[in-house]
Enzyme design. Structure first.
Site, short mmCIF file in Angstrom:
data_model
loop_
_atom_site.label_atom_id
_atom_site.label_comp_id
_atom_site.label_asym_id
_atom_site.label_seq_id
_atom_site.Cartn_x
_atom_site.Cartn_y
_atom_site.Cartn_z
CG HIS A 98 67.33 -17.83 3.07
ND1 HIS A 98 66.15 -17.73 3.76
CD2 HIS A 98 67.19 -17.08 1.96
CE1 HIS A 98 65.31 -16.96 3.09
NE2 HIS A 98 65.92 -16.54 1.99
CG HIS A 100 69.18 -14.37 -1.45
ND1 HIS A 100 68.40 -15.00 -2.40
CD2 HIS A 100 68.36 -14.14 -0.40
CE1 HIS A 100 67.17 -15.13 -1.93
NE2 HIS A 100 67.12 -14.62 -0.72
P1 AMP Z 1 63.68 -14.94 0.36
O1 AMP Z 1 62.74 -14.13 -0.50
O2 AMP Z 1 64.86 -14.16 0.84
O3 AMP Z 1 62.93 -15.65 1.47
O4 AMP Z 1 64.30 -16.01 -0.62
C1 AMP Z 1 63.80 -17.30 -0.78
C2 AMP Z 1 64.52 -17.87 -1.98
O5 AMP Z 1 64.39 -19.26 -1.95
C3 AMP Z 1 63.99 -17.40 -3.34
O6 AMP Z 1 65.03 -16.76 -4.07
C4 AMP Z 1 63.53 -18.70 -4.01
O7 AMP Z 1 63.80 -18.71 -5.38
C5 AMP Z 1 64.33 -19.74 -3.26
N1 AMP Z 1 63.74 -21.05 -3.21
C6 AMP Z 1 62.50 -21.38 -2.79
N2 AMP Z 1 62.31 -22.71 -2.86
C7 AMP Z 1 63.46 -23.24 -3.31
C8 AMP Z 1 63.90 -24.56 -3.61
N3 AMP Z 1 63.10 -25.63 -3.43
N4 AMP Z 1 65.16 -24.75 -4.06
C9 AMP Z 1 65.97 -23.68 -4.24
N5 AMP Z 1 65.63 -22.41 -3.98
C10 AMP Z 1 64.38 -22.18 -3.53
#
Ligand code: AMP
Length: 136
Positions: A98, A100
Protein backbone atom coordinates in the site's frame (compact mmCIF):
# COMPACT_ATOMS: atom_id res chain seq x y z
CA UNK A 1 -5.52 -15.62 6.86
CA UNK A 2 -6.27 -12.61 4.65
CA UNK A 3 -4.79 -9.26 5.58
CA UNK A 4 -7.04 -6.51 6.86
CA UNK A 5 -6.62 -4.77 3.50
CA UNK A 6 -7.78 -7.89 1.64
CA UNK A 7 -10.83 -7.93 3.87
CA UNK A 8 -11.48 -4.29 2.97
CA UNK A 9 -10.99 -5.07 -0.72
CA UNK A 10 -13.59 -7.83 -0.61
CA UNK A 11 -16.01 -5.70 1.40
CA UNK A 12 -15.88 -7.92 4.47
CA UNK A 13 -14.63 -4.97 6.53
CA UNK A 14 -15.95 -1.45 5.92
CA UNK A 15 -13.75 1.39 4.76
CA UNK A 16 -14.34 4.90 3.49
CA UNK A 17 -13.60 4.19 -0.16
CA UNK A 18 -12.86 6.86 -2.74
CA UNK A 19 -11.78 4.99 -5.86
CA UNK A 20 -11.70 1.43 -7.12
CA UNK A 21 -10.74 -0.41 -10.28
CA UNK A 22 -9.97 -4.03 -11.08
CA UNK A 23 -6.49 -4.01 -9.54
CA UNK A 24 -6.47 -1.21 -6.97
CA UNK A 25 -8.51 0.46 -4.25
CA UNK A 26 -8.16 3.84 -2.54
CA UNK A 27 -9.68 4.56 0.87
CA UNK A 28 -9.21 6.88 3.80
CA UNK A 29 -6.62 5.97 6.43
CA UNK A 30 -8.42 5.27 9.70
CA UNK A 31 -5.74 7.10 11.71
CA UNK A 32 -4.84 9.96 9.39
CA UNK A 33 -1.61 11.90 9.67
CA UNK A 34 -3.39 14.83 8.05
CA UNK A 35 -6.75 15.74 6.52
CA UNK A 36 -7.25 13.63 3.41
CA UNK A 37 -4.64 10.95 4.27
CA UNK A 38 -5.47 8.25 1.76
CA UNK A 39 -4.20 4.71 1.21
CA UNK A 40 -3.93 3.12 -2.21
CA UNK A 41 -3.66 -0.64 -2.13
CA UNK A 42 -3.05 -3.33 -4.68
CA UNK A 43 -6.11 -5.55 -4.23
CA UNK A 44 -4.08 -8.72 -4.71
CA UNK A 45 -2.22 -9.67 -1.57
CA UNK A 46 1.49 -8.97 -1.96
CA UNK A 47 3.37 -7.89 1.13
CA UNK A 48 5.80 -5.30 -0.16
CA UNK A 49 7.82 -3.72 -2.96
CA UNK A 50 9.96 -6.83 -3.28
CA UNK A 51 7.04 -9.16 -3.93
CA UNK A 52 4.50 -7.17 -5.94
CA UNK A 53 4.47 -8.00 -9.68
CA UNK A 54 5.55 -5.06 -11.82
CA UNK A 55 2.23 -4.76 -13.66
CA UNK A 56 0.37 -4.43 -10.36
CA UNK A 57 3.00 -1.98 -9.14
CA UNK A 58 2.35 0.12 -12.23
CA UNK A 59 -1.42 -0.10 -11.74
CA UNK A 60 -1.01 1.04 -8.14
CA UNK A 61 1.21 3.94 -9.21
CA UNK A 62 -1.42 5.07 -11.72
CA UNK A 63 -4.08 5.10 -9.02
CA UNK A 64 -1.72 6.99 -6.71
CA UNK A 65 -1.35 9.71 -9.35
CA UNK A 66 -5.08 9.81 -9.97
CA UNK A 67 -5.82 10.24 -6.26
CA UNK A 68 -3.01 12.81 -5.91
CA UNK A 69 -4.65 14.96 -8.56
CA UNK A 70 -8.01 14.61 -6.82
CA UNK A 71 -6.54 15.55 -3.44
CA UNK A 72 -4.97 18.65 -4.97
CA UNK A 73 -8.23 19.64 -6.64
CA UNK A 74 -10.50 18.86 -3.70
CA UNK A 75 -8.59 19.96 -0.61
CA UNK A 76 -6.35 22.82 -1.77
CA UNK A 77 -3.35 20.98 -0.46
CA UNK A 78 0.00 22.77 -0.51
CA UNK A 79 2.13 19.64 -0.62
CA UNK A 80 1.84 15.89 -0.73
CA UNK A 81 4.05 13.21 0.79
CA UNK A 82 3.87 9.79 -0.83
CA UNK A 83 5.14 7.18 1.60
CA UNK A 84 5.46 3.44 1.16
CA UNK A 85 6.85 1.38 4.02
CA UNK A 86 8.55 -1.99 3.54
CA UNK A 87 9.32 -4.11 6.59
CA UNK A 88 8.75 -3.58 10.27
CA UNK A 89 12.09 -1.77 10.54
CA UNK A 90 10.67 0.82 8.13
CA UNK A 91 7.44 1.18 10.09
CA UNK A 92 5.27 -1.16 8.04
CA UNK A 93 2.39 -2.53 10.12
CA UNK A 94 0.08 -3.96 7.46
CA UNK A 95 1.96 -6.44 5.29
CA UNK A 96 -0.06 -5.86 2.15
CA UNK A 97 1.37 -3.50 -0.45
CA UNK A 98 0.00 0.00 0.00
CA UNK A 99 0.95 3.61 -0.57
CA UNK A 100 0.20 6.53 1.75
CA UNK A 101 -0.81 9.88 0.28
CA UNK A 102 -0.42 12.46 3.02
CA UNK A 103 -1.57 16.00 2.20
CA UNK A 104 0.60 18.75 3.63
CA UNK A 105 0.16 22.39 4.49
CA UNK A 106 2.92 24.81 5.35
CA UNK A 107 4.00 24.50 8.97
CA UNK A 108 1.81 21.49 9.76
CA UNK A 109 4.73 19.36 11.03
CA UNK A 110 2.71 16.16 10.65
CA UNK A 111 5.53 14.15 9.15
CA UNK A 112 9.15 14.13 10.20
CA UNK A 113 11.48 13.61 7.25
CA UNK A 114 14.72 11.68 7.61
CA UNK A 115 17.69 13.28 9.34
CA UNK A 116 20.34 14.06 6.70
CA UNK A 117 23.85 12.88 7.52
CA UNK A 118 27.23 13.44 5.93
CA UNK A 119 29.30 10.75 4.25
CA UNK A 120 32.71 10.35 2.66
CA UNK A 121 32.57 10.15 -1.14
CA UNK A 122 34.54 6.88 -0.97
CA UNK A 123 31.75 5.38 1.12
CA UNK A 124 29.17 6.50 -1.47
CA UNK A 125 31.20 4.77 -4.18
CA UNK A 126 31.55 1.59 -2.09
CA UNK A 127 27.83 1.39 -1.37
CA UNK A 128 26.94 2.20 -4.98
CA UNK A 129 29.23 -0.56 -6.19
CA UNK A 130 27.41 -3.12 -4.02
CA UNK A 131 24.00 -1.96 -5.27
CA UNK A 132 25.13 -1.96 -8.92
CA UNK A 133 26.45 -5.50 -8.52
CA UNK A 134 23.08 -6.61 -7.13
CA UNK A 135 21.29 -5.09 -10.15
CA UNK A 136 23.15 -7.40 -12.55
P1 AMP B 1 1.90 1.02 7.38
O1 AMP B 1 2.45 1.42 8.72
O2 AMP B 1 2.62 1.65 6.23
O3 AMP B 1 1.79 -0.48 7.27
O4 AMP B 1 0.46 1.66 7.32
C1 AMP B 1 -0.71 0.99 7.66
C2 AMP B 1 -1.79 2.04 7.72
O5 AMP B 1 -3.03 1.39 7.65
C3 AMP B 1 -1.80 2.90 8.98
O6 AMP B 1 -1.66 4.27 8.64
C4 AMP B 1 -3.18 2.61 9.60
O7 AMP B 1 -3.76 3.75 10.17
C5 AMP B 1 -3.96 2.12 8.40
N1 AMP B 1 -5.05 1.23 8.69
C6 AMP B 1 -5.01 0.09 9.42
N2 AMP B 1 -6.22 -0.49 9.46
C7 AMP B 1 -7.05 0.28 8.73
C8 AMP B 1 -8.43 0.22 8.39
N3 AMP B 1 -9.22 -0.78 8.83
N4 AMP B 1 -8.95 1.19 7.62
C9 AMP B 1 -8.17 2.20 7.19
N5 AMP B 1 -6.86 2.32 7.46
C10 AMP B 1 -6.30 1.38 8.23
Amino acid sequence: MPTIFSRIATGEIPAVKIYEDDATLAFMDINPASRGHTLVICKAEHPDIYAIPSDLLAATAQTVQRVALALRAALEIEGLNIVQNNGAAAGQTVFHYHVHLIPRWTGDHVLRPWAPSTVETAELHAVAERIRAALE
